[in-house]
Each structure stands twice: as C-alpha cells, then as structure tokens.
Design a protein around this motif. Structure first.
Motif, PDB file in Angstrom:
ATOM      1  N   ASP A 117     -25.426 -15.505 -18.882  1.00 32.15           N
ATOM      2  CA  ASP A 117     -25.814 -14.855 -20.146  1.00 32.15           C
ATOM      3  C   ASP A 117     -27.091 -14.022 -20.027  1.00 32.15           C
ATOM      4  N   ASN A 387     -10.057 -17.024 -28.886  1.00 29.54           N
ATOM      5  CA  ASN A 387     -11.127 -16.942 -29.882  1.00 29.54           C
ATOM      6  C   ASN A 387     -10.547 -16.385 -31.173  1.00 29.54           C
ATOM      7  N   GLY A 389     -12.089 -16.513 -33.951  1.00 30.46           N
ATOM      8  CA  GLY A 389     -13.216 -16.243 -34.836  1.00 30.46           C
ATOM      9  C   GLY A 389     -14.208 -17.386 -34.874  1.00 30.46           C
ATOM     10  N   SER A 390     -13.914 -18.458 -34.122  1.00 33.59           N
ATOM     11  CA  SER A 390     -14.840 -19.593 -34.075  1.00 33.59           C
ATOM     12  C   SER A 390     -16.103 -19.236 -33.298  1.00 33.59           C
ATOM     13  N   TYR A 391     -15.997 -18.264 -32.410  1.00 36.24           N
ATOM     14  CA  TYR A 391     -17.138 -17.804 -31.621  1.00 36.24           C
ATOM     15  C   TYR A 391     -17.323 -16.307 -31.855  1.00 36.24           C
ATOM     16  N   LYS A 392     -18.501 -15.814 -31.496  1.00 35.23           N
ATOM     17  CA  LYS A 392     -18.742 -14.382 -31.584  1.00 35.23           C
ATOM     18  C   LYS A 392     -17.804 -13.661 -30.624  1.00 35.23           C
ATOM     19  N   CYS A 393     -17.166 -12.615 -31.107  1.00 36.38           N
ATOM     20  CA  CYS A 393     -16.287 -11.791 -30.273  1.00 36.38           C
ATOM     21  C   CYS A 393     -17.131 -10.644 -29.725  1.00 36.38           C
ATOM     22  N   SER A 394     -17.446 -10.717 -28.445  1.00 32.85           N
ATOM     23  CA  SER A 394     -18.411  -9.791 -27.864  1.00 32.85           C
ATOM     24  C   SER A 394     -18.003  -8.335 -28.031  1.00 32.85           C
ATOM     25  N   GLY A 396     -15.807  -7.187 -30.254  1.00 38.90           N
ATOM     26  CA  GLY A 396     -15.538  -6.887 -31.652  1.00 38.90           C
ATOM     27  C   GLY A 396     -14.123  -6.422 -31.954  1.00 38.90           C
ATOM     28  N   TYR A 398     -10.038  -7.221 -32.288  1.00 38.09           N
ATOM     29  CA  TYR A 398      -9.075  -8.300 -32.488  1.00 38.09           C
ATOM     30  C   TYR A 398      -7.658  -7.721 -32.515  1.00 38.09           C
ATOM     31  N   CYS A 403      -9.477 -12.453 -30.564  1.00 34.98           N
ATOM     32  CA  CYS A 403     -10.499 -11.609 -29.944  1.00 34.98           C
ATOM     33  C   CYS A 403     -10.028 -11.120 -28.581  1.00 34.98           C
ATOM     34  N   ASP A 409     -18.198 -11.974 -23.099  1.00 31.98           N
ATOM     35  CA  ASP A 409     -17.658 -13.310 -23.360  1.00 31.98           C
ATOM     36  C   ASP A 409     -17.697 -14.203 -22.129  1.00 31.98           C
TER      37      ASP A 409
END
Length: 469
Positions: A117, A387, A389-394, A396, A398, A403, A409
């Motif tokens: 990260d 994913n 939507g439980s986590y941030k979708c790097s 963006g 879908y 995602c 990610d």
C-alpha cells in the motif's frame, strides 16, 4: 504346354482378377493408414512425449477403449491434432522455477510496494499502467502456439507437479470464456499443472477467431480441452449454469481429481496450486458454496422445490469435492431439482448448487449441516473474492454491482483469504494482473525452496469444515 497367346476370355479374366486385387489392396492400405492417422490425432498419446503423470495418461487411454460413460458425450466440433513436440522434465527444478519467476517480474513497477500500500508507488504505477507490457492480440496466439514447445517455454508454464502432495491431489477446473484470449491464457498459466484437468467453455456467440485461438492453446496440453458443446450464455438464464454442467460431464471422465472449481475468464488466483491443495486437504470433503435464506430473492422461486427441499440463494462459483459433482450427474434427486431450477427459478445458477449444498438431508458429501447463512465471520464464502461495495473500489468502476479490480486494490487482494478474485479487465489495467502473476510465481518458487510456508489453521477451523455431511 498350351498355347501361350492370350485369348480374349483369358485376358479379360486376368484383367478382372488384377483389378479386383488392386482395389482390395488400395482399400486395405488406405483404411490402415487412415486408422493410424486418426488414432495419432485423437487418442494415441505417447506418455513419453508429455510431462504428465503415468496414471493421468493411463486414464486417457482407458477412456478411449472402455465402455462409454452413462451420460451422452458429444465429440468436439473441431479437429484435434496431437501435439508434435516433446516436453522434457527439467533437470534442475530450482533453476527452472527461478527462471520462470524472473520472467514474470513486472518491468518498471515495484509490485511488492504496491501490495504494501505504498501510495507513492501506486501513483507511479498508475501513470504507467498502459505501458507495462504489450497486449497480445487474439489472432497472435495462432502463431505463438504453432510450436507448442516454444510456446510453453517462452510463456513460462510450470510443467512439473513440483511436490508429491500436489501430484497426489489433482484438481479440476471449468473456465467459462467469451473474450480476451490473453487474459484467459494468463489465468490458465497461473493455475496450470500437468496433474490437473481443465475444461474451457467458449461462448457460442464469441467470434470464431477467439474460439480458434483458445483451441490453439488447449491443443498444446494433453490435460486441457475445449468443451464439446458450445452454449450461448445469457446472464440470468439457465444458459449460465449449463456450461458448468457440460464441463462436469467431461471432467468426470478422469477419475483421479479430488476437487472441482468453477472459473470465468475474468478471474485470477490469489493462492498457488500448493496452497489450494493444502486448504482442500484440511477441508476433507467440505464444500465451499455461498448460501442464504434471509437475503434470498423470494420472488425468484415461482414454485416450491420438489421433495420438500428448501430453496437457497447462492452463487455459480463453487469449490466442491468430486462426490458432489457425481451427485449432480447421476442422482435422481439432483436431476429433479435441476428441472425445477430450469423451469421455475429466475437466475437458476444462483440457486441450484447452493440448494444442494445446504439441504443436508439429501446426503450430499461435504454439504453444510448448519444454518445456511454466509457471512464473513461465521460462514465465509472463500471460493471467490468480489467487492460488492464492502470495500473501497480503487478504480471506481462497477459492472453488475461488482468492482472492477485495479492496481489500487492489490493491498486488499494480498490480505484476503479467498482462492480467486473477480473481476479483472486486462484492457483497463495490466499492472494488477502483472503483479498478481508475479506474486503467484514468486510464491510457487519460494514454496518449492522451502522458504515460504502456509498455515492452514484458519481454514481447518471454518464452520463449514467442522459441520459437514
């Protein structure tokens, strides 16, 4: 002695005898030659020419000569030509694995930092995502696979079981595809081992160029084949489930594999083959299938299932033992449930497998005996990471509320316990696949060298492992 001159009747008789004899001989030798050619093309695999365990070879030969299986098998609608190359087991697997791992190093990007990260490295990689590697066109694979030995070497396939544990625990995979040959090929390469089996279904509406390119890859491996029947897959209809059933039928012909995975061409592994085998060994027959009653869309079930079965919502993505597949193929209850799902359920692929696995009274091996509610803590679904939507979708982006995974990610993908991740678009982000690929081959190398271990305690203590039929 009689008159040596050829009378008309005598000459005529002689010509007839010569003609008949010539026709017979031509027919005989043509038939023998044709049988020889067809045998070489279709069934006569010489085990010395392939890096595949002897028992896997013997399976293929016995299939060709023994009684046909109970289900109807339709011959492939393409001409299979036996590979004309020789795979030689590498003398030094350590050096071979090091070479293959180095081949998958992503240029100009620090994948290790991306998994950790590092925001600086993530931003740097984003600026280079389109230029990391050159895309391979679908038709290019026709040329690449013209020489199969050069293909598997240049692309970095692992042609050894690597460990006795993996060799004794073959896996089976279905891969549903419809586009992007390069993504399909990189998925196959990441999961390929000579002891495993792979059924690839090409969507009927895919271009012929795509089909021929995928078939050209399959012909380079004795344990990879194209599904005999092509289906026009339409999301939400029975046609999504149908290819999986077709691959189950064809994979059933090979009796050695222990577990079966369903994949699509837009997915990639998060675990090595060794890790999958370690996980499934501690599962001891348990199936990993999503299931819920509380979150089920009740309006999807137009009638009640037969035989007092409780309908369950789940996923077409499954990890199941061989007996589960056998139950689907040969059990009358499974057949009745399939007819019900086909004719009385909207989106049957999200019902059929889940219902079989969460009605333990049916006696399906590995079915879950607890409350059929998938959740992250009590009964996680690990077959596939998505994913929603439980986590941030790097990135963006879908598709159908899922995602599209990108390089941002990777920190998340490096931590999750799942076996595979969905969904990737190689045309959008080549770094994310490159770094996952790099990690898979590095981990495989390090496992073989003994410098990386894998702890299975998390998987051994899962509720669906401890509470199974």
């Amino acid at each position: 002695m009689g008159d040596p001159k050829c009378t008309r009747p005598r000459c005529l008789a002689t010509l007839i005898v010569v003609a008949v004899t010539s026709v017979f001989l031509c027919y005989y030798f043509l038939k023998v030659d044709l049988v020889s050619v067809m045998s070489e093309k279709v069934t006569n695999f010489d085990r010395s020419k392939y890096l595949i365990p002897k028992d896997a070879y013997d399976e293929r030969v016995s299939i060709a000569v023994n009684t046909a299986p109970k289900f109807t098998y339709v011959a492939p609608n393409y001409t299979y030509v036996a590979p004309n190359y020789t795979y030689v087991a590498p003398e030094n697997l350590t050096e071979t694995l090091k070479r293959i791992a180095s081949m998958h190093k992503v240029p100009s990007v620090n994948c290790h930092a991306l998994f950790k990260d590092s925001q600086r490295d993530i931003e740097y990689a984003r600026n280079k995502t389109k230029n990391i590697t050159s895309p391979i066109s679908d038709l290019a694979y026709l040329s690449l696979t013209a020489d199969c030995r050069a293909f598997v070497t240049s692309r970095g396939y692992i042609l050894s079981p690597l460990t006795k544990e993996e060799e004794d625990f073959p896996l089976a995979f279905s891969i549903l595809t419809f586009k992007d040959v390069e993504m399909v090929e990189r998925l196959l390469k990441a999961i390929y081992r000579p002891q495993n089996y792979y059924c690839i279904h090409v969507d009927k509406k895919s271009p012929d160029s795509f089909y021929q390119s995928v078939a050209s890859i399959a012909k380079c491996f004795p344990n990879v084949f194209i599904a005999s029947r092509r289906i026009d897959v339409q999301w939400g209809w029975f046609s999504v489930l149908e290819p999986e059933l077709e691959c189950m039928k064809e994979l059933w012909r090979y009796p050695k594999w222990k577990y079966f995975f369903t994949l699509t061409g837009q997915e990639f592994p998060l675990k090595t083959n060794f890790e999958l085998v370690k996980i499934l060994t501690v599962y001891d027959g348990a199936n990993d299938i999503e299931g819920t009653i509380k979150r089920a869309n009740k309006e999807r079930f137009r009638t009640a299932p037969p035989l007092g079965i409780t309908p369950i919502k789940g996923s077409v993505h499954i990890t199941v033992n061989r007996d589960f597949v056998g139950y689907i193929l040969f059990n009358k209850t499974a057949e009745a449930l399939l007819e019900w799902a086909k004719n009385n359920v909207s989106i049957p692929d999200e019902t059929y497998f889940a219902t079989l696995n969460h009605n333990p009274q049916l006696g399906v091996r590995g079915a879950y005996k607890g409350v059929p509610e998938t959740d992250e803590d009590g009964k996680p679904f690990l077959t596939r990471f998505k994913n929603w939507g439980s986590y941030k979708c790097s990135g963006g982006q879908y598709v159908r509320s899922i995602c599209i995974l990108t390089l941002g990610d990777l920190p998340l993908l490096g931590k999750v316990k799942h076996y595979f991740a969905n969904k990737f678009y190689l045309s959008e982000d080549r770094v994310v696949i490159g770094c996952l690929e790099e990690k898979i081959f590095n981990d495989t190398r390090d496992e073989y060298l003994g410098v990386k271990t894998f702890d299975t305690s998390y998987y051994a203590n899962l509720s669906f492992v401890k509470n199974k039929v």
